[in-house]
Write an enzyme that holds these catalytic residues in place. Structure first.
Site, PDB file in Angstrom:
ATOM      1  N   HIS A  28      -1.411   3.304   0.348  1.00 40.58           N
ATOM      2  CA  HIS A  28      -0.423   2.315   0.794  1.00 40.58           C
ATOM      3  C   HIS A  28      -0.025   1.408  -0.365  1.00 40.58           C
ATOM      4  O   HIS A  28      -0.656   1.420  -1.429  1.00 40.58           O
ATOM      5  CB  HIS A  28      -0.953   1.498   1.968  1.00 40.58           C
ATOM      6  CG  HIS A  28      -2.139   0.617   1.639  1.00 40.58           C
ATOM      7  ND1 HIS A  28      -3.357   1.136   1.227  1.00 40.58           N
ATOM      8  CD2 HIS A  28      -2.284  -0.731   1.645  1.00 40.58           C
ATOM      9  CE1 HIS A  28      -4.209   0.134   1.020  1.00 40.58           C
ATOM     10  NE2 HIS A  28      -3.578  -1.016   1.260  1.00 40.58           N
ATOM     11  N   HIS A  30      -0.224  -1.750  -1.428  1.00 39.25           N
ATOM     12  CA  HIS A  30      -0.798  -3.055  -1.747  1.00 39.25           C
ATOM     13  C   HIS A  30      -1.228  -2.988  -3.201  1.00 39.25           C
ATOM     14  O   HIS A  30      -1.676  -1.935  -3.677  1.00 39.25           O
ATOM     15  CB  HIS A  30      -1.999  -3.368  -0.848  1.00 39.25           C
ATOM     16  CG  HIS A  30      -1.602  -4.024   0.446  1.00 39.25           C
ATOM     17  ND1 HIS A  30      -2.398  -4.009   1.572  1.00 39.25           N
ATOM     18  CD2 HIS A  30      -0.479  -4.709   0.777  1.00 39.25           C
ATOM     19  CE1 HIS A  30      -1.789  -4.670   2.554  1.00 39.25           C
ATOM     20  NE2 HIS A  30      -0.617  -5.098   2.097  1.00 39.25           N
ATOM     21  N   ASP A  32      -3.712  -3.772  -5.022  1.00 37.25           N
ATOM     22  CA  ASP A  32      -5.006  -3.245  -5.467  1.00 37.25           C
ATOM     23  C   ASP A  32      -5.087  -1.714  -5.354  1.00 37.25           C
ATOM     24  O   ASP A  32      -6.068  -1.114  -5.770  1.00 37.25           O
ATOM     25  CB  ASP A  32      -6.163  -3.919  -4.709  1.00 37.25           C
ATOM     26  CG  ASP A  32      -6.030  -3.831  -3.204  1.00 37.25           C
ATOM     27  OD1 ASP A  32      -4.889  -3.826  -2.701  1.00 37.25           O
ATOM     28  OD2 ASP A  32      -7.064  -3.752  -2.508  1.00 37.25           O
ATOM     29  N   HIS A  33      -4.035  -1.085  -4.811  1.00 30.22           N
ATOM     30  CA  HIS A  33      -4.033   0.380  -4.679  1.00 30.22           C
ATOM     31  C   HIS A  33      -2.984   1.070  -5.548  1.00 30.22           C
ATOM     32  O   HIS A  33      -3.021   2.281  -5.713  1.00 30.22           O
ATOM     33  CB  HIS A  33      -3.847   0.784  -3.213  1.00 30.22           C
ATOM     34  CG  HIS A  33      -4.973   0.286  -2.352  1.00 30.22           C
ATOM     35  ND1 HIS A  33      -5.962   1.102  -1.861  1.00 30.22           N
ATOM     36  CD2 HIS A  33      -5.283  -0.974  -1.946  1.00 30.22           C
ATOM     37  CE1 HIS A  33      -6.831   0.372  -1.185  1.00 30.22           C
ATOM     38  NE2 HIS A  33      -6.442  -0.893  -1.214  1.00 30.22           N
ATOM     39  N   HIS A 105      -3.598  -0.304   9.226  1.00 33.68           N
ATOM     40  CA  HIS A 105      -3.682  -1.411   8.273  1.00 33.68           C
ATOM     41  C   HIS A 105      -2.500  -2.353   8.508  1.00 33.68           C
ATOM     42  O   HIS A 105      -1.692  -2.132   9.395  1.00 33.68           O
ATOM     43  CB  HIS A 105      -3.682  -0.809   6.860  1.00 33.68           C
ATOM     44  CG  HIS A 105      -4.091  -1.759   5.775  1.00 33.68           C
ATOM     45  ND1 HIS A 105      -5.108  -2.669   5.923  1.00 33.68           N
ATOM     46  CD2 HIS A 105      -3.624  -1.926   4.507  1.00 33.68           C
ATOM     47  CE1 HIS A 105      -5.235  -3.361   4.805  1.00 33.68           C
ATOM     48  NE2 HIS A 105      -4.341  -2.928   3.929  1.00 33.68           N
ATOM     49  N   ASP A 175      -7.390   1.505   3.124  1.00 32.59           N
ATOM     50  CA  ASP A 175      -7.686   0.287   3.890  1.00 32.59           C
ATOM     51  C   ASP A 175      -7.326   0.536   5.352  1.00 32.59           C
ATOM     52  O   ASP A 175      -6.205   0.920   5.660  1.00 32.59           O
ATOM     53  CB  ASP A 175      -6.832  -0.891   3.378  1.00 32.59           C
ATOM     54  CG  ASP A 175      -7.202  -1.283   1.953  1.00 32.59           C
ATOM     55  OD1 ASP A 175      -8.149  -0.697   1.399  1.00 32.59           O
ATOM     56  OD2 ASP A 175      -6.523  -2.176   1.407  1.00 32.59           O
ATOM     57  N   HIS A 233     -14.424  -0.543  -1.378  1.00 29.66           N
ATOM     58  CA  HIS A 233     -13.479  -1.649  -1.154  1.00 29.66           C
ATOM     59  C   HIS A 233     -14.181  -2.916  -0.665  1.00 29.66           C
ATOM     60  O   HIS A 233     -13.746  -3.557   0.290  1.00 29.66           O
ATOM     61  CB  HIS A 233     -12.398  -1.186  -0.150  1.00 29.66           C
ATOM     62  CG  HIS A 233     -11.118  -1.976  -0.239  1.00 29.66           C
ATOM     63  ND1 HIS A 233     -10.962  -3.192   0.390  1.00 29.66           N
ATOM     64  CD2 HIS A 233      -9.942  -1.733  -0.853  1.00 29.66           C
ATOM     65  CE1 HIS A 233      -9.736  -3.639   0.169  1.00 29.66           C
ATOM     66  NE2 HIS A 233      -9.101  -2.778  -0.601  1.00 29.66           N
TER      67      HIS A 233
HETATM   68 ZN   LIG Z   1      -7.030  -2.827  -0.584  1.00 29.37          ZN
HETATM   69 ZN   LIG Z   2      -4.390  -3.029   1.756  1.00 35.12          ZN
END
Ligand SMILES: [Zn+2]
Ligand SMILES: [Zn+2]
Length: 271
Positions: A28, A30, A32-33, A105, A175, A233
């Site tokens: 996805h 976000h 951090d990904h 999520h 997530d 995570h």
């Molecule tokens: Zn994340």
């Molecule tokens: Zn996320």
């Protein structure tokens, strides 16, 4: 699987060949990904990658890649082959296939299973000899699961081989909240890597922020009948992940905490 900020450092530390055949799975959009993806693509270009690169992810990922590479004048030395994530099989390579399912999520997110194809059963030469099959081409046909004709008689693979051996399966949640449909999706995985952002005492936060606790990850692993669980995570609020692991192990024993550089051997399932 996913491409956070630190991914380049890890790729270099683990000596992953940047010119190799590769498939990147993004769950996805976000930070951090995906924050490390553009940098990684540029480094691949600097090392003169030529082979096409497979990227699997939500539709918006392709838009983001197009817009940012245009605005930043990024030209790549290799083509990207983009596969839009949607429930079902999204990509087949000669060695494995990738299936996706919707995760739960705060934005559109997908979970993935990387699945090797099954292999034919173990070949027993003595059985083949007994049936008069001469060593050589005919043996290799039988080993590949095809029938042969010997002296006017058909010999089928099951006469000279053991039962077919299933391939290995690795699941990755990204997530997500746990769900019954994800438990079905990950059913029988040899290794499941699952969101474990929070500990039990922060269970309400997990619900609120659409993540999972380590116990929820363990409960899902148990329901799905996976062989091994890797928690990942973790929230930056915890100095150590030890309590997340011990909480999870009370529900699902075969649990480890994922960490940078950790390597886990995935054995073939018993056939
Ligand atoms: Zn994340
Ligand atoms: Zn996320």
């Amino acid at each position: 699987m996913d491409c956070g900020e630190g991914v380049q450092r890890r790729v270099l530390a683990e000596s992953v060949g940047l010119g190799n055949e590769m498939t990147i799975l993004i769950t996805h959009l976000h930070g951090d990904h995906v924050a490390g993806l553009l940098g990684l693509l540029q480094t691949m270009s600097l090392s003169q990658r030529r082979k096409p690169l497979n990227i699997v992810g939500p539709e918006k990922l392709l838009r983001w890649l197009k817009v940012t590479s245009e605005l930043l004048h990024i030209g790549l030395t290799f083509p990207i082959v983009f596969f839009r994530a949607r429930p079902g099989t999204v990509l087949r390579t000669p060695a494995f296939r990738i299936r996706a399912a919707k995760a739960a999520h705060s934005v559109e997110a997908f979970a993935y299973v990387v699945e090797e194809y099954g292999r034919p059963g173990i070949f027993y030469p003595e059985k083949a000899k007994k049936l008069g099959v001469p060593e050589g081409k005919l043996w290799s046909r039988l080993q590949k699961g095809r029938s042969v004709i010997v002296g006017g008689r058909k010999v089928v693979p099951s006469e000279v081989t053991g039962p077919p051996r299933p391939g290995r399966r690795v699941g990755y949640s990204g997530d997500t909240r746990p769900s019954a449909s994800l438990a079905r999706f990950f059913s029988g995985c040899d290794l499941l890597i699952f969101d474990s952002t929070f500990g039990q005492k922060d269970a309400a936060k997990a619900v609120d922020r659409k993540h999972s606790t380590s116990v929820e990850a363990a409960e899902l692993a148990r329901k799905a009948g996976v062989r091994r669980l890797a928690l990942t995570h973790f929230s930056a609020r915890y100095r150590s992940t030890a309590h997340l692991v011990s909480e999870a192990r009370r529900v699902f024993t075969n649990t480890v905490a994922a960490s940078d550089g950790l390597s886990v051997m995935v054995d073939y399932p018993a056939s």
